[in-house]
Design an enzyme around this catalytic site. Structure first.
Site, PDB file in Angstrom:
ATOM      1  N   ASP A 127       0.843  -1.201   0.000  1.00  0.00           N
ATOM      2  CA  ASP A 127       0.000   0.000   0.000  1.00  0.00           C
ATOM      3  C   ASP A 127       0.871   1.240   0.000  1.00  0.00           C
ATOM      4  O   ASP A 127       1.924   1.275   0.638  1.00  0.00           O
ATOM      5  CB  ASP A 127      -0.925   0.008   1.224  1.00  0.00           C
ATOM      6  CG  ASP A 127      -0.167   0.165   2.540  1.00  0.00           C
ATOM      7  OD1 ASP A 127      -0.011   1.303   3.017  1.00  0.00           O
ATOM      8  OD2 ASP A 127       0.284  -0.864   3.091  1.00  0.00           O
ATOM      9  N   SER A 128       0.430   2.255  -0.751  1.00  0.00           N
ATOM     10  CA  SER A 128       1.084   3.559  -0.785  1.00  0.00           C
ATOM     11  C   SER A 128       2.561   3.417  -1.177  1.00  0.00           C
ATOM     12  O   SER A 128       2.867   2.946  -2.268  1.00  0.00           O
ATOM     13  CB  SER A 128       0.909   4.258   0.565  1.00  0.00           C
ATOM     14  OG  SER A 128       1.201   5.622   0.481  1.00  0.00           O
ATOM     15  N   ALA A 129       3.494   3.782  -0.298  1.00  0.00           N
ATOM     16  CA  ALA A 129       4.907   3.570  -0.605  1.00  0.00           C
ATOM     17  C   ALA A 129       5.204   2.097  -0.815  1.00  0.00           C
ATOM     18  O   ALA A 129       6.082   1.734  -1.608  1.00  0.00           O
ATOM     19  CB  ALA A 129       5.773   4.137   0.518  1.00  0.00           C
ATOM     20  N   ILE A 163      -2.302  -1.148  -3.550  1.00  0.00           N
ATOM     21  CA  ILE A 163      -3.331  -0.418  -2.815  1.00  0.00           C
ATOM     22  C   ILE A 163      -2.908   1.046  -2.722  1.00  0.00           C
ATOM     23  O   ILE A 163      -1.891   1.366  -2.105  1.00  0.00           O
ATOM     24  CB  ILE A 163      -3.527  -1.012  -1.407  1.00  0.00           C
ATOM     25  CG1 ILE A 163      -3.986  -2.471  -1.497  1.00  0.00           C
ATOM     26  CG2 ILE A 163      -4.504  -0.177  -0.591  1.00  0.00           C
ATOM     27  CD1 ILE A 163      -4.016  -3.188  -0.159  1.00  0.00           C
TER      28      ILE A 163
END
Length: 334
Positions: A161-163, A189
């Protein structure tokens, strides 16, 4: 962007509206006021872990230490239909300066159940002490460590997710360059794929996003890419050649500042003839999947991830039969 594999998932719950309201009025103002310094970066992980550990983990979840390829992490396993050889390598988000396997347990244990897989949550190195390429190196070593332990690539899935979504992509690109067999699929994500922070939604959704201030993105990007070009494909995969990558599932919220990051990677994947499913969840905040069990849309999104993983592992020729007695002890398959 419109494609047969795209879908808009409408907001349906009062819980989702409440989560948005709380983040907008309580969380985002705090993030916006926090002074961004290396000292704050060092202390943020402890604070984030402390807050997120309040989210419940089901008592049937088994958590054990892991060290694939010499990289620390933890195994999470739950569910009666766990497939013994299937592993989801999970890379947590946190803008490359906070977050850990501990902070994401409320999500990773649910992914274990939904995907019928062991989840290996990696504790990769992070800035300020360890900028690029340390997280990438750790992820590549951990993936190779799983292969060395005897896990077949068609039974492996990378998610983040994200990074962590960024890290999942660049790790697969690096593995492809090295000639290492790639996993059966990947799940992204709310991926942060452009560390130049130039996406259209950074501006268009600046006020609509209930969680992330733009200045936080710019600070984190500079801290991670320190001494390197932030537009490099192994830092910003929005500009990478994705040819040969496995099927992708991308999920994002409609009002996120990172929505453009998700859409650019979807477009880039399809231009490179990579199978890519894209789900936009209306008015859902950044990484809303962590609220599964509280917000119906989040629970549904996790089930969608589970269905995607099971389908793609089967299509790749991976193991699909479960054994109730399957166990992992200290990172070794039993």
């Amino acid at each position: 962007m419109h494609n047969n594999n795209d879908s808009l998932r409408p907001a349906i719950s009062w819980q989702g509206r409440l989560a948005n309201r709380l983040m907008r009025h309580l969380v985002k103002p705090v993030i916006a006021r926090v002074p961004l310094t290396p000292r704050v970066m060092r202390f943020s992980q402890l604070g984030f872990d402390t807050v997120t550990l309040a989210l419940p983990v089901h008592p049937d979840v088994h958590i054990a230490p892991a060290q694939p390829g010499g990289v620390p992490g933890e195994w999470l396993m739950t569910g009666r239909e766990l497939v013994s050889g299937r592993v989801l390598l999970y890379l947590h988000g946190g803008a490359y300066f906070f977050g850990s396997p501990r902070s994401h347990r409320a999500l990773t244990w649910r992914l274990s159940r939904a995907c019928r897989a062991r989840v290996l949550a990696l504790d990769y190195r992070q800035p300020p002490k360890w900028p690029y390429p340390a997280p990438l190196e750790d992820t590549v070593r951990a993936y190779q460590g799983l292969l060395a332990q005897g896990y077949r690539p068609e039974n492996l899935v990378i998610a983040g997710d994200s990074a962590g979504g960024n890290l999942a992509l660049v790790a697969m690109i690096r593995l492809r360059e090295m000639g290492v067999p790639l996993p059966a699929a990947a799940v992204l994500i709310s991926p942060w794929t452009d560390l130049t922070v130039s996406g259209q939604s950074v501006r268009d959704n600046a006020s609509a996003d209930p969680l992330i201030p733009e200045r936080t993105l710019r600070f984190a990007a500079a801290a991670y890419s320190r001494g390197s070009d932030p537009a490099s494909p192994l830092i910003s995969p929005a500009w990478a050649d994705l040819t040969g990558l496995p099927p992708l599932l991308v999920q994002a919220g409609s009002t996120e500042v990172l929505r453009s990051d998700a859409e650019r990677i979807v477009q880039q994947a399809r231009e490179c003839r990579v199978v890519c499913e894209y789900q936009v969840w209306e008015n859902m905040p950044h990484v809303f999947q962590a609220l599964a069990g509280w917000v119906p849309e989040a629970s549904l999104a996790v089930r969608e991830i589970g269905a995607f993983v099971r389908e793609r592992v089967a299509a790749a020729g991976g193991e699909v039969h479960w054994r109730a007695s399957a166990q992992v002890i200290r990172g070794r398959q039993r």
